[in-house]
Write a protein that holds these residues in place. Structure first.
Motif, mmCIF file in Angstrom:
data_model
loop_
_atom_site.group_PDB
_atom_site.id
_atom_site.type_symbol
_atom_site.label_atom_id
_atom_site.label_comp_id
_atom_site.label_asym_id
_atom_site.label_seq_id
_atom_site.Cartn_x
_atom_site.Cartn_y
_atom_site.Cartn_z
ATOM 1 N N LYS A 24 0.857 -1.178 0.000
ATOM 2 C CA LYS A 24 0.000 0.000 0.000
ATOM 3 C C LYS A 24 0.895 1.230 0.000
ATOM 4 O O LYS A 24 1.727 1.393 0.890
ATOM 5 C CB LYS A 24 -0.919 -0.005 1.214
ATOM 6 C CG LYS A 24 -2.121 0.861 1.054
ATOM 7 C CD LYS A 24 -3.144 0.557 2.128
ATOM 8 C CE LYS A 24 -4.485 1.046 1.644
ATOM 9 N NZ LYS A 24 -5.561 0.567 2.464
ATOM 10 N N ARG A 28 -2.864 3.719 -1.992
ATOM 11 C CA ARG A 28 -3.159 2.924 -3.189
ATOM 12 C C ARG A 28 -2.546 1.536 -3.022
ATOM 13 O O ARG A 28 -1.371 1.399 -2.749
ATOM 14 C CB ARG A 28 -2.576 3.605 -4.422
ATOM 15 C CG ARG A 28 -2.757 2.812 -5.706
ATOM 16 C CD ARG A 28 -2.213 3.534 -6.903
ATOM 17 N NE ARG A 28 -2.813 4.831 -7.073
ATOM 18 C CZ ARG A 28 -4.020 5.048 -7.610
ATOM 19 N NH1 ARG A 28 -4.742 4.025 -8.013
ATOM 20 N NH2 ARG A 28 -4.494 6.259 -7.731
ATOM 21 N N ILE A 30 -1.071 -1.744 -4.472
ATOM 22 C CA ILE A 30 -0.381 -2.125 -5.706
ATOM 23 C C ILE A 30 0.095 -3.570 -5.559
ATOM 24 O O ILE A 30 0.572 -3.967 -4.506
ATOM 25 C CB ILE A 30 0.809 -1.177 -5.968
ATOM 26 C CG1 ILE A 30 0.276 0.234 -6.220
ATOM 27 C CG2 ILE A 30 1.654 -1.658 -7.136
ATOM 28 C CD1 ILE A 30 1.329 1.296 -6.321
ATOM 29 N N ASP A 43 -2.132 -1.545 -10.244
ATOM 30 C CA ASP A 43 -3.074 -1.358 -9.155
ATOM 31 C C ASP A 43 -3.701 -2.706 -8.832
ATOM 32 O O ASP A 43 -4.027 -3.482 -9.726
ATOM 33 C CB ASP A 43 -4.161 -0.354 -9.538
ATOM 34 C CG ASP A 43 -3.677 1.084 -9.484
ATOM 35 O OD1 ASP A 43 -2.488 1.314 -9.198
ATOM 36 O OD2 ASP A 43 -4.511 1.980 -9.720
ATOM 37 N N SER A 44 -3.865 -2.970 -7.546
ATOM 38 C CA SER A 44 -4.319 -4.274 -7.090
ATOM 39 C C SER A 44 -5.807 -4.517 -7.307
ATOM 40 O O SER A 44 -6.246 -5.651 -7.326
ATOM 41 C CB SER A 44 -3.986 -4.432 -5.606
ATOM 42 O OG SER A 44 -4.385 -5.678 -5.141
ATOM 43 N N TYR A 47 -10.094 -2.633 -12.563
ATOM 44 C CA TYR A 47 -10.765 -1.435 -13.054
ATOM 45 C C TYR A 47 -12.270 -1.626 -13.182
ATOM 46 O O TYR A 47 -13.045 -0.681 -13.114
ATOM 47 C CB TYR A 47 -10.188 -1.005 -14.418
ATOM 48 C CG TYR A 47 -10.542 -1.939 -15.556
ATOM 49 C CD1 TYR A 47 -11.700 -1.747 -16.302
ATOM 50 C CD2 TYR A 47 -9.729 -3.010 -15.882
ATOM 51 C CE1 TYR A 47 -12.035 -2.603 -17.338
ATOM 52 C CE2 TYR A 47 -10.049 -3.864 -16.915
ATOM 53 C CZ TYR A 47 -11.204 -3.666 -17.637
ATOM 54 O OH TYR A 47 -11.533 -4.521 -18.650
ATOM 55 N N GLN A 106 -6.135 -0.621 -16.903
ATOM 56 C CA GLN A 106 -5.568 -0.780 -15.554
ATOM 57 C C GLN A 106 -4.286 0.031 -15.443
ATOM 58 O O GLN A 106 -3.432 -0.041 -16.330
ATOM 59 C CB GLN A 106 -5.282 -2.268 -15.302
ATOM 60 C CG GLN A 106 -4.982 -2.607 -13.876
ATOM 61 C CD GLN A 106 -6.214 -2.607 -13.000
ATOM 62 O OE1 GLN A 106 -7.329 -2.743 -13.471
ATOM 63 N NE2 GLN A 106 -6.023 -2.443 -11.717
ATOM 64 N N ARG A 107 -4.138 0.776 -14.368
ATOM 65 C CA ARG A 107 -2.916 1.564 -14.161
ATOM 66 C C ARG A 107 -1.758 0.624 -13.836
ATOM 67 O O ARG A 107 -1.866 -0.250 -12.984
ATOM 68 C CB ARG A 107 -3.116 2.550 -13.018
ATOM 69 C CG ARG A 107 -1.903 3.454 -12.818
ATOM 70 C CD ARG A 107 -2.131 4.476 -11.717
ATOM 71 N NE ARG A 107 -3.123 5.433 -12.132
ATOM 72 C CZ ARG A 107 -4.236 5.710 -11.437
ATOM 73 N NH1 ARG A 107 -4.469 5.118 -10.294
ATOM 74 N NH2 ARG A 107 -5.098 6.585 -11.879
ATOM 75 N N HIS A 109 2.628 0.386 -13.111
ATOM 76 C CA HIS A 109 3.676 1.173 -12.468
ATOM 77 C C HIS A 109 5.039 0.641 -12.891
ATOM 78 O O HIS A 109 5.223 -0.569 -13.064
ATOM 79 C CB HIS A 109 3.534 1.096 -10.947
ATOM 80 C CG HIS A 109 2.182 1.509 -10.474
ATOM 81 N ND1 HIS A 109 1.824 2.817 -10.283
ATOM 82 C CD2 HIS A 109 1.070 0.777 -10.189
ATOM 83 C CE1 HIS A 109 0.570 2.880 -9.881
ATOM 84 N NE2 HIS A 109 0.091 1.659 -9.820
ATOM 85 N N PRO A 122 5.279 4.867 -8.225
ATOM 86 C CA PRO A 122 3.823 4.929 -8.357
ATOM 87 C C PRO A 122 3.400 6.089 -9.249
ATOM 88 O O PRO A 122 3.921 7.195 -9.118
ATOM 89 C CB PRO A 122 3.326 5.112 -6.932
ATOM 90 C CG PRO A 122 4.491 5.561 -6.145
ATOM 91 C CD PRO A 122 5.732 5.149 -6.886
#
Length: 174
Positions: A24, A28, A30, A43-44, A47, A106-107, A109, A122
Motif C-alpha cells: 500500500k 493505493r 499495488i 493497481d491491485s 478497473y 488498468q494503471r 507502475h 507509483p
C-alpha cells in the motif's frame, strides 16, 4: 521513499519465490507479479468493479501474460494494463472469435531493481492520458475542480483547476 520518488517494495529473491506481493503506497494498493522472468506492477483492484487482482490467476492469452480477475474474469495484460476481450466480426462469412483490446484500462507502475531491491515508481493518478465521453465532457467543461491533495511533490497549489472548452463545440459519433 527515495529522493527519486521510488518506493521500496521488497527483496528481489523474496518476490521471485512468492511470485507476487502487495503493498500500500499513499493509500493505493499495488500488486507486483514476477512471471516468466519479468516483474510487473499494477493497481491491485480491477478497473471493472474492484476485484482483488492479487488473487487472480495469470494466463497466457494470445501470447500475452494476463491477470484474470477472480470476480468477473476480466483479462488484463501485465505488460500494458490493456483489457482484453474475445469478439467476432459479424461481417465475416464464418466469424471466429479473436482476442481484441479494449484499450489501457488498468494503471501500471514502473519497476526498478537496484542491488537486489525492488522499487516501484507509483503513477500519479493525473499522469498519462485519459479520455472522457462527450456527455462527461459537457458536464465538466466550465466547471471548477478542487484538488483534494496534490500528489506531485514538486508542485503544490491551492488554486482550483478550471477546465474550459476552447473549441466551443463537442462532436459526438453517437
Amino acid at each position: 521513499m527515495r529522493p527519486d520518488g521510488l518506493v521500496f517494495i521488497g527483496k528481489e529473491d523474496d518476490i521471485k519465490k512468492s511470485q507476487r506481493i502487495t503493498a500500500k503506497i499513499d493509500g493505493r494498493e499495488i500488486v507486483v507479479f514476477y512471471h516468466e522472468g519479468k516483474f510487473h506492477a499494477l493497481d491491485s483492484r480491477c478497473y471493472h468493479e474492484g476485484g482483488p487482482l492479487c488473487r487472480g490467476e495469470i494466463e497466457d492469452i494470445d501470447g500475452q501474460a494476463c491477470i484474470v480477475c477472480p470476480w468477473h474474469k476480466f483479462k488484463i495484460t501485465l505488460e500494458t494494463g490493456e483489457g482484453l476481450y474475445e469478439g467476432i466480426n459479424p461481417q465475416e462469412p464464418s466469424p471466429t472469435p479473436k482476442w481484441q483490446s479494449k484499450g489501457v484500462k488498468q494503471r501500471i507502475h514502473k519497476i526498478t531493481i537496484d542491488n537486489g531491491n525492488v522499487y516501484i515508481c507509483p503513477k500519479n493518478p493525473f499522469q498519462g492520458s485519459f479520455s472522457l465521453s462527450s456527455a462527461a465532457l459537457q458536464d465538466v467543461v466550465g466547471s471548477t475542480v478542487q484538488p483534494v491533495e496534490c500528489r506531485d511533490r514538486t508542485q503544490s497549489t491551492t488554486e482550483p483547476l478550471r477546465l474550459e472548452n476552447t473549441s466551443k463545440t463537442i462532436k459526438s459519433n453517437h
